[in-house]
Design a protein around this motif. Sequence first.
Motif: not given
Length: 211
Positions: A101-102, A104, A126-127, A130, A190, A194
Amino acid sequence: MSKILLHPCYFPSIATFSVLAQREVIWEAYDNFQKQTYRNRCYICTDQGRHMLNIPIKHVGGDEGRQKYRDVQPDTSTNWQRLHWRSLETAYRTSPFFEFYEDEIRPLFQQPSNNLLDFNLNSITTIADCLGISVSTEQTQKFEAKPKGIADGRFLVIAKSSLNLNSEVYPQVFEDRHGFIPNLSILDLLFNEGPNSLLYLRNMALDFLDA
């Protein structure tokens, strides 16, 4: 089922994001800014345990008095974005899904931010991306102490309040040192869980809302 009124927080707590995953929300946009709330802080877990990330803000002094949340500007003199991203890298680089995720999340800490409310809403979106969910962009048009026809979840912004959560345990990076720490920032869930994070959020009981 009524909508829930929430404050846009800095990388909200797992409890708050569980509301976003299960209910339709409206964002409070006309309240006064208050210190010691999740408006400008979140909690992660480092090798030292529970750790606060705090966004410094430009304080209004003199006769201007209180600031509206929508007018608050982060204080960029300390380069807090770089410091916060470094803290996240140090805490979660070894977590199962940080690298996933980094790309994003990192840009949030690289782009100049002149408004706290906008930054928080952008971070939440943004989260949500994800997680594969969409969140409402609807905002209040005025402040109401007792809103009608909507459930009031604004108490979730109070950082020092204790919620009666029945949090399911999930693996955390430093669990062997500090045990399981519940209701950290959504980032903790997260990076550790994931794609399973969404199921975790949707399975969390919302009894704490009392709504």
